[in-house]
Design a protein around this motif. Structure first.
Motif, short mmCIF file in Angstrom:
data_model
loop_
_atom_site.label_atom_id
_atom_site.label_comp_id
_atom_site.label_asym_id
_atom_site.label_seq_id
_atom_site.Cartn_x
_atom_site.Cartn_y
_atom_site.Cartn_z
N ARG A 1 1.32 13.34 0.29
CA ARG A 1 0.29 12.37 -0.05
C ARG A 1 0.06 12.28 -1.56
O ARG A 1 0.11 13.29 -2.26
N LEU A 2 -0.22 11.07 -2.01
CA LEU A 2 -0.71 10.87 -3.38
C LEU A 2 -2.18 11.23 -3.44
O LEU A 2 -2.90 11.17 -2.44
N ASP A 3 -2.64 11.62 -4.63
CA ASP A 3 -4.06 11.91 -4.78
C ASP A 3 -4.91 10.67 -4.57
O ASP A 3 -6.06 10.74 -4.12
N ARG A 4 -4.35 9.52 -4.87
CA ARG A 4 -5.08 8.26 -4.71
C ARG A 4 -4.11 7.20 -4.24
O ARG A 4 -2.98 7.12 -4.72
N ILE A 5 -4.54 6.38 -3.30
CA ILE A 5 -3.68 5.31 -2.78
C ILE A 5 -3.39 4.31 -3.90
O ILE A 5 -4.27 3.92 -4.66
N ARG A 6 -2.13 3.89 -3.98
CA ARG A 6 -1.66 3.02 -5.04
C ARG A 6 -1.28 1.67 -4.46
O ARG A 6 -0.85 1.57 -3.30
N PHE A 7 -1.48 0.61 -5.26
CA PHE A 7 -1.12 -0.75 -4.83
C PHE A 7 -0.09 -1.30 -5.81
O PHE A 7 -0.31 -1.28 -7.02
N GLU A 8 1.02 -1.80 -5.27
CA GLU A 8 2.06 -2.40 -6.09
C GLU A 8 2.28 -3.84 -5.62
O GLU A 8 2.39 -4.09 -4.42
N VAL B 1 0.86 -1.18 0.00
CA VAL B 1 0.00 0.00 0.00
C VAL B 1 0.90 1.23 0.00
O VAL B 1 1.68 1.45 0.94
N ILE B 2 0.79 2.03 -1.05
CA ILE B 2 1.64 3.22 -1.21
C ILE B 2 0.73 4.44 -1.21
O ILE B 2 -0.17 4.56 -2.05
N ALA B 3 0.96 5.35 -0.27
CA ALA B 3 0.11 6.53 -0.13
C ALA B 3 0.88 7.83 -0.25
O ALA B 3 0.25 8.90 -0.21
N PHE B 4 2.21 7.77 -0.37
CA PHE B 4 3.01 9.00 -0.38
C PHE B 4 3.92 9.03 -1.60
O PHE B 4 4.35 8.00 -2.12
N GLU B 5 4.18 10.26 -2.05
CA GLU B 5 5.09 10.45 -3.17
C GLU B 5 6.52 10.26 -2.70
O GLU B 5 6.80 10.09 -1.51
N ASN B 6 7.44 10.33 -3.65
CA ASN B 6 8.87 10.26 -3.33
C ASN B 6 9.38 11.65 -2.95
O ASN B 6 10.44 12.08 -3.40
#
Length: 649
Positions: free
Chosen positions: A226-233, A130-135
């Motif tokens: 924060r990312l605009d939308r939570i990403r899943f990798e 679960v990735i919720a933040f930018e680099n």
């Protein structure tokens, strides 16, 4: 690698009174350390103290009630800890299915068993991160307390705090420079130093050598953007194996199921080229078997199979339609091409089910069953596969710094596979170009046919529109004709009745009668519309019920010669109103009229005598009314004189 697996025992993150309690399983390097019961606060303390590489859950709803709480939870994790949802990302599946993929059985009603299973499958590479933040990381250094109004030493106190903020900002800047990170700095000047120093660092939070802290005068906050939308990798970069079914033709059907028979891809298109078909399948996973529903396998399906170096499957004989319906009964498809492709994939899976069951029985828990099945189907002995996989290290994610050699091997294997795919695809370029030219000729032929069909269709549509307009006009004229015919019949009947009246009038010894249905305005209106009422007419009404004063006055004003009333003797009030209006009202019984429908006749002599008698009575009625009027005037005069005498006396 240290892995934490948690499953909720009781309570809920949405409840304020019953806070959640978790079953926590801790694993390190594939060995299970312990399973214990912890609260949410205790879990945070353990995460901060031990900083595991993975915190695994089966549902994000167990740790956060909404997206805002999820961001807060991820922000509170140590930078090196990944949050992994083992049941998938956008499209989730049950924990039982994930565990079955690694030949693991557990009691789904036991939270401790679920926690152990979650930790184990996460250590084997299952699930998504679960990735919720930018680099990008924000660091804010600010005052931990306000200077306030103060007293004599207020300036010295504020200078001390602002100086401490500025000094802390310089220390953090030195660390960022030492780590070789790019950053932007913004200072807010204040008396004696800075009240706030903000850094925006172009690096993820785990690479920033700064940690949140609080001191007497200064506090440091470190947050990811924060990312605009939570990403899943995916935690593991290896694509899943698929059984692909193809139905080539003008419309190409594509279906793919995994090695457990679950539907992964089902689509069809009329516009797909061979390269687009390959790309569509590659996005879904790695084809292990490419199947067809007919025998022998079509050449276009064979080309796709060779592009992936997959195993070919064809049935012993072409599948009948009944078998296709039976295979695809539990699935939803939109056309026959998708049904045929799906039936091919499911038939291939059905033929391998017994072999898959034998493999599952012989392989112990903790092995990736998909990898074992793939190697066995490609011809490797099962014992050799098990020995190789026992000696292989556990799968590590791409971001794991502890195993760079394995990362390189995975990347090299992927590059080699892609390189081989490119070489095979290049060998098909000429074939595809020939196919494209042939298809272009076919498309041009179809376009000409379509233009001819469109012209014929347009002519047919115009003709149908004209016919519809003419049909509507004909129907309208027919309706008008029906109306005119009804009107003609009514006029014909009226003419016949009027002719009958004229014949009766022409007789010397009889007088014609016009029959009035009732002595009401509706009856008079109906007779007027049907036969007409003219001056000198003699009317006959069977009964005088429902009469009205206005009707009598209208008949008298219209010049009606006489009104014959049948049935019982007329009402005295009716007689009085008729005499006041001057309308001869004569009982019909003594005259014995003959009635035929809307007309009738009565003897002229008898009628004349009755009218003469009525007129004599009318004279007497008028004399009596005049006498009454004179008598009334005399009484009124006497009454007025008596009133004057009394006033004079």
């Amino acid at each position: 690698m240290k892995v934490f697996g948690i499953d909720i025992i009781k309570g809920s993150v949405r409840s304020r009174s019953r806070r959640p309690v978790y079953a926590l399983c801790r694993m390190e390097d594939g060995e299970m350390l312990d399973v214990q019961e912890v609260t949410a606060f205790r879990l945070q303390r353990l995460l901060t103290a031990e900083q595991p590489e993975i915190l695994a859950v089966d549902s994000l709803q167990e740790i956060a009630a909404d997206q805002h709480e999820l961001y807060a939870f991820l922000q509170s994790l140590p930078p090196s800890t990944k949050l992994v949802q083992v049941t998938g990302g956008e499209r989730t599946e049950s924990l039982g299915k994930v565990a079955a993929r690694y030949n693991i059985n557990f009691n789904r009603f036991d939270p401790y068993a679920e926690a152990r299973t979650i930790a184990r499958v996460a250590s084997l590479g299952a699930g998504v991160q679960v990735i919720a933040f930018e680099n990008t990381t924000d660091i804010v250094v600010s005052r931990h307390r306000s200077p306030g109004p103060g007293g004599w030493s207020q300036n010295r106190y504020a200078r001390k705090i602002h100086g401490a903020v500025m000094q802390k900002g310089r220390e953090i800047e030195a660390r960022l420079r030492g780590a070789g990170l790019d950053y932007e700095k913004k200072e807010t000047k204040a008396f004696g130093g800075c009240s706030r120093v903000a850094f925006r660092v172009a690096a993820p939070r785990e690479m920033v050598p700064v940690h949140p802290s609080r001191g007497a005068d200064v506090q440091v906050r470190v947050t990811g953007r924060r990312l605009d939308r939570i990403r899943f990798e995916p935690l593991s970069g290896r694509p899943r194996y698929l059984i692909v079914g193809l139905d080539p033709g003008t419309t190409t059907g594509i279906a793919a199921v995994d090695l457990d028979g679950n539907l992964v891809l089902l689509t069809s298109s009329r516009q797909m080229t061979m390269s687009e078909i390959v790309e569509e399948i590659y996005r879904a996973g790695k084809p292990l078997i490419v199947a067809s529903d007919v025998q022998p396998m079509p050449y276009s399906v064979e080309k796709v199979r060779r592009a992936f170096n997959a195993i070919a499957y064809t049935p012993k004989q072409s599948l009948p339609v009944e078998t296709k319906y039976e295979l695809t009964a539990l699935f939803t498809y939109t056309n026959d091409h998708e049904r045929d492709a799906l039936s091919a994939a499911l038939d291939a899976y059905r033929s391998l089910q017994s072999k898959f069951r034998n493999i599952t029985k012989r392989v112990g828990p903790g092995f990736d069953l998909d990898e074992v099945r793939a190697r066995v189907l490609r011809g490797q002995p099962l014992d050799t596969v098990i020995e190789d996989m026992q000696g292989a290290p556990a799968p590590i994610t791409e971001a794991e710094p502890a195993a760079p050699a394995q990362e390189r091997s995975v990347e090299d294997e992927r590059v080699m596979a892609l390189d081989g795919m490119v070489k095979r695809l290049r060998s098909y370029v000429q074939e595809l170009q020939d196919t494209l030219r042939e298809r272009d000729r076919e498309v041009e032929h179809l376009r000409q046919s379509l233009r001819r069909a469109r012209s014929a269709t347009e002519r047919r549509i115009r003709r149908d529109a004209e016919l519809a307009a003419k049909d509507a006009a004909i129907e309208s004229l027919r309706e008008q004709l029906r109306g005119e015919r009804r009107r003609s019949r009514r006029l014909k009947k009226r003419l016949e009745r009027m002719q009958a009246v004229e014949r009766l009038e022409s007789a010397e010894d009889s007088t014609p009668l016009k029959v009035l249905d009732s002595l009401t305005r509706e009856g008079v209106r109906g007779l007027q519309e049907d036969m007409g009422i003219a001056g000198g007419d003699v009317l006959y009404v069977p009964r005088a019920h429902g009469w009205g004063r206005g009707v009598i006055k209208d008949l008298a004003a219209g010049g009606v010669r006489a009104l014959l009333v049948g049935g019982e003797p007329p009402d005295p009030n009716l007689v009085r109103v008729a005499r006041e209006a001057g309308l001869p009202l004569i009982p019909a019984e003594p005259l014995s009229p003959v009635i035929r429908g809307k007309t009738g006749v009565v003897g002229s002599l008898a009628l004349d005598e009755a009218i003469a008698a009525w007129k004599e009575e009318q004279k007497e009625f008028l004399r009596e009314r005049e006498a009454e009027r004179v008598e009334y005037l005399v009484r009124e005069y006497r009454s007025e004189r008596e009133k004057e005498v009394r006033r004079g006396g």
